[in-house]
Design a protein around this motif. Sequence first.
Motif, PDB file in Angstrom:
ATOM      1  N   GLU A 100      24.513  11.904 -23.937  1.00 37.26           N
ATOM      2  CA  GLU A 100      23.465  12.226 -22.972  1.00 37.26           C
ATOM      3  C   GLU A 100      23.645  11.514 -21.639  1.00 37.26           C
ATOM      4  N   LEU A 101      24.587  10.559 -21.561  1.00 37.99           N
ATOM      5  CA  LEU A 101      24.770   9.786 -20.340  1.00 37.99           C
ATOM      6  C   LEU A 101      26.177   9.992 -19.782  1.00 37.99           C
ATOM      7  N   ALA A 102      26.245  10.172 -18.483  1.00 41.89           N
ATOM      8  CA  ALA A 102      27.520  10.434 -17.811  1.00 41.89           C
ATOM      9  C   ALA A 102      28.236   9.127 -17.494  1.00 41.89           C
ATOM     10  N   SER A 103      29.549   9.170 -17.496  1.00 42.07           N
ATOM     11  CA  SER A 103      30.357   8.028 -17.090  1.00 42.07           C
ATOM     12  C   SER A 103      30.454   8.016 -15.570  1.00 42.07           C
ATOM     13  N   ILE A 104      30.118   6.875 -14.957  1.00 42.30           N
ATOM     14  CA  ILE A 104      30.214   6.768 -13.507  1.00 42.30           C
ATOM     15  C   ILE A 104      31.133   5.601 -13.148  1.00 42.30           C
ATOM     16  N   ASP A 105      31.668   5.666 -11.958  1.00 44.39           N
ATOM     17  CA  ASP A 105      32.569   4.628 -11.454  1.00 44.39           C
ATOM     18  C   ASP A 105      31.856   3.937 -10.304  1.00 44.39           C
ATOM     19  N   SER A 106      31.456   2.677 -10.504  1.00 38.40           N
ATOM     20  CA  SER A 106      30.698   1.972  -9.482  1.00 38.40           C
ATOM     21  C   SER A 106      31.151   0.526  -9.403  1.00 38.40           C
ATOM     22  N   SER A 107      31.861   0.172  -8.339  1.00 41.52           N
ATOM     23  CA  SER A 107      32.241  -1.228  -8.151  1.00 41.52           C
ATOM     24  C   SER A 107      31.018  -2.083  -7.869  1.00 41.52           C
ATOM     25  N   VAL A 108      29.979  -1.475  -7.277  1.00 35.21           N
ATOM     26  CA  VAL A 108      28.732  -2.209  -7.015  1.00 35.21           C
ATOM     27  C   VAL A 108      28.122  -2.686  -8.333  1.00 35.21           C
ATOM     28  N   LEU A 109      28.036  -1.791  -9.305  1.00 38.04           N
ATOM     29  CA  LEU A 109      27.451  -2.149 -10.587  1.00 38.04           C
ATOM     30  C   LEU A 109      28.374  -3.058 -11.395  1.00 38.04           C
ATOM     31  N   ASP A 110      29.652  -2.821 -11.314  1.00 38.21           N
ATOM     32  CA  ASP A 110      30.598  -3.679 -12.030  1.00 38.21           C
ATOM     33  C   ASP A 110      30.523  -5.121 -11.523  1.00 38.21           C
ATOM     34  N   ASP A 111      30.268  -5.291 -10.220  1.00 40.20           N
ATOM     35  CA  ASP A 111      30.145  -6.628  -9.646  1.00 40.20           C
ATOM     36  C   ASP A 111      28.787  -7.259  -9.960  1.00 40.20           C
ATOM     37  N   ALA A 112      27.750  -6.435 -10.063  1.00 40.47           N
ATOM     38  CA  ALA A 112      26.390  -6.956 -10.190  1.00 40.47           C
ATOM     39  C   ALA A 112      25.982  -7.245 -11.624  1.00 40.47           C
ATOM     40  N   VAL A 113      26.522  -6.503 -12.581  1.00 37.26           N
ATOM     41  CA  VAL A 113      26.057  -6.581 -13.969  1.00 37.26           C
ATOM     42  C   VAL A 113      27.144  -7.211 -14.832  1.00 37.26           C
ATOM     43  N   PRO A 114      26.842  -8.313 -15.533  1.00 34.53           N
ATOM     44  CA  PRO A 114      27.852  -8.937 -16.396  1.00 34.53           C
ATOM     45  C   PRO A 114      28.427  -7.947 -17.404  1.00 34.53           C
ATOM     46  N   GLU A 115      29.657  -8.191 -17.787  1.00 32.78           N
ATOM     47  CA  GLU A 115      30.402  -7.228 -18.588  1.00 32.78           C
ATOM     48  C   GLU A 115      29.716  -6.869 -19.894  1.00 32.78           C
ATOM     49  N   ASP A 116      29.102  -7.861 -20.576  1.00 33.73           N
ATOM     50  CA  ASP A 116      28.487  -7.556 -21.868  1.00 33.73           C
ATOM     51  C   ASP A 116      27.126  -6.890 -21.732  1.00 33.73           C
ATOM     52  N   LEU A 117      26.642  -6.742 -20.493  1.00 31.27           N
ATOM     53  CA  LEU A 117      25.354  -6.090 -20.259  1.00 31.27           C
ATOM     54  C   LEU A 117      25.526  -4.695 -19.673  1.00 31.27           C
ATOM     55  N   ARG A 118      26.725  -4.143 -19.771  1.00 33.90           N
ATOM     56  CA  ARG A 118      26.989  -2.785 -19.299  1.00 33.90           C
ATOM     57  C   ARG A 118      28.013  -2.118 -20.206  1.00 33.90           C
ATOM     58  N   ASP A 119      28.016  -0.790 -20.152  1.00 32.64           N
ATOM     59  CA  ASP A 119      28.934  -0.011 -20.963  1.00 32.64           C
ATOM     60  C   ASP A 119      30.329  -0.040 -20.363  1.00 32.64           C
ATOM     61  N   ALA A 120      31.327  -0.204 -21.205  1.00 28.71           N
ATOM     62  CA  ALA A 120      32.709  -0.274 -20.722  1.00 28.71           C
ATOM     63  C   ALA A 120      33.137   1.009 -20.024  1.00 28.71           C
ATOM     64  N   GLU A 121      32.495   2.145 -20.365  1.00 23.47           N
ATOM     65  CA  GLU A 121      32.842   3.425 -19.756  1.00 23.47           C
ATOM     66  C   GLU A 121      31.883   3.824 -18.645  1.00 23.47           C
ATOM     67  N   GLY A 122      31.009   2.914 -18.244  1.00 21.71           N
ATOM     68  CA  GLY A 122      30.125   3.182 -17.118  1.00 21.71           C
ATOM     69  C   GLY A 122      28.998   4.151 -17.408  1.00 21.71           C
ATOM     70  N   ARG A 123      28.621   4.288 -18.674  1.00 25.78           N
ATOM     71  CA  ARG A 123      27.558   5.237 -19.016  1.00 25.78           C
ATOM     72  C   ARG A 123      26.168   4.631 -18.929  1.00 25.78           C
ATOM     73  N   TRP A 124      26.048   3.323 -18.992  1.00 18.55           N
ATOM     74  CA  TRP A 124      24.760   2.660 -18.819  1.00 18.55           C
ATOM     75  C   TRP A 124      24.977   1.241 -18.324  1.00 18.55           C
ATOM     76  N   TYR A 125      23.932   0.725 -17.670  1.00 18.08           N
ATOM     77  CA  TYR A 125      23.982  -0.619 -17.107  1.00 18.08           C
ATOM     78  C   TYR A 125      22.657  -1.322 -17.387  1.00 18.08           C
ATOM     79  N   GLY A 126      22.727  -2.570 -17.867  1.00 16.29           N
ATOM     80  CA  GLY A 126      21.529  -3.373 -17.993  1.00 16.29           C
ATOM     81  C   GLY A 126      20.972  -3.706 -16.624  1.00 16.29           C
ATOM     82  N   LEU A 127      19.640  -3.745 -16.524  1.00 15.05           N
ATOM     83  CA  LEU A 127      18.981  -4.026 -15.245  1.00 15.05           C
ATOM     84  C   LEU A 127      18.000  -5.188 -15.332  1.00 15.05           C
TER      85      LEU A 127
END
Length: 340
Positions: A100-127
């Motif tokens: 149900e969630l799309a994979s996105i490519d975001s350097s902004v989110l990769d920089d802002a959200v620690p690795e274990d709090l986001r999906d490795a494929e960019g489908r969700w991000y902890g906030l």
Amino acid sequence: MHPRPLLTTFAGLTAVASTLTGCSAIGTESADLQIYSARHYDLEGAFGQFTEETGITVEFISGDDAELLERLKAEGEDTPADVFLTVDAGNLWNGARQGELASIDSSVLDDAVPEDLRDAEGRWYGLAMRARTVTYNPDAVDPAAFDPADTYAGLADPQWKGRLCMRDATSAYTQSLVASLIELHGRDRALEIVKGWVANDVAIMSNDILLLEAIDAGTCDVGINNHYYLARTLVEKPELNVDLFWASQEGAGTHVNISGAGVVEGADNPEDAQKLIEWLATDGQNAFVDANHEYPVNPAVQPEPVIAGFGEFKRMPLNAEAYGTLNADAVDLLAEAGYQ
């Protein structure tokens, strides 16, 4: 393009979606972004600020995570949703697993959200991050009595018999905590821990506020709470006789969970959906987390003053897949242990 006004979309709701709690709009009646939200904490302020800063209007419908996921699946490519916002890492993992969630490519989110709090494929991000830790009545408990290496397991010690209050087995908070104990210790040891809580005649409470009130009143001495319930209660009742102890600081760290978001697969407006999630993780972090006294996931953003007063703590690394895949095991373990 899918029809934008949610009020129009609601006319044909199925039985699955009929229990959803309602909708709100920030901006125009026909908004740029539609959000399905299982998070119910002060969304209007953050989304309103996002609209003021970007000009992108937002409309959302609230429900629980299972209802909203079922609705996304039922609507398929015709869903009006652009963003799925939910609580509990296991729910985010499950939404991604179900496609149900799309994979996105975001350097902004990769920089802002620690690795274990986001999906490795960019489908969700902890906030937003919440810590589930020990609370206690300082008149009845010397915090030196807590096991600093494994505080959750230490509550199975007979010294706490008749002194514990905890949440019920149906609570997602309880289930995720137990899932993390299964991951950390293995099922046999986790079962032993929960059986120890039961043997200590743990008093089961239906919500965290009742639990804090019981500790304050001396009905029990020790509990396990999400930190923000304590912060909320202290704001309303500064004289509350409850202190916080950061669990397992000499061991694995304090159990944490998140709320987070992902762009819906097939969203009509994925670019603005990504902008919203990026904003919530950066410029909008404080607007999103402060009103509910949650911790920002972005390490560059400072927590609001009440929880900053709790001091810094080491958190347990979060494994969203474990929270999701071990949830059923946690429910079975709680039942086997006799935990109600």
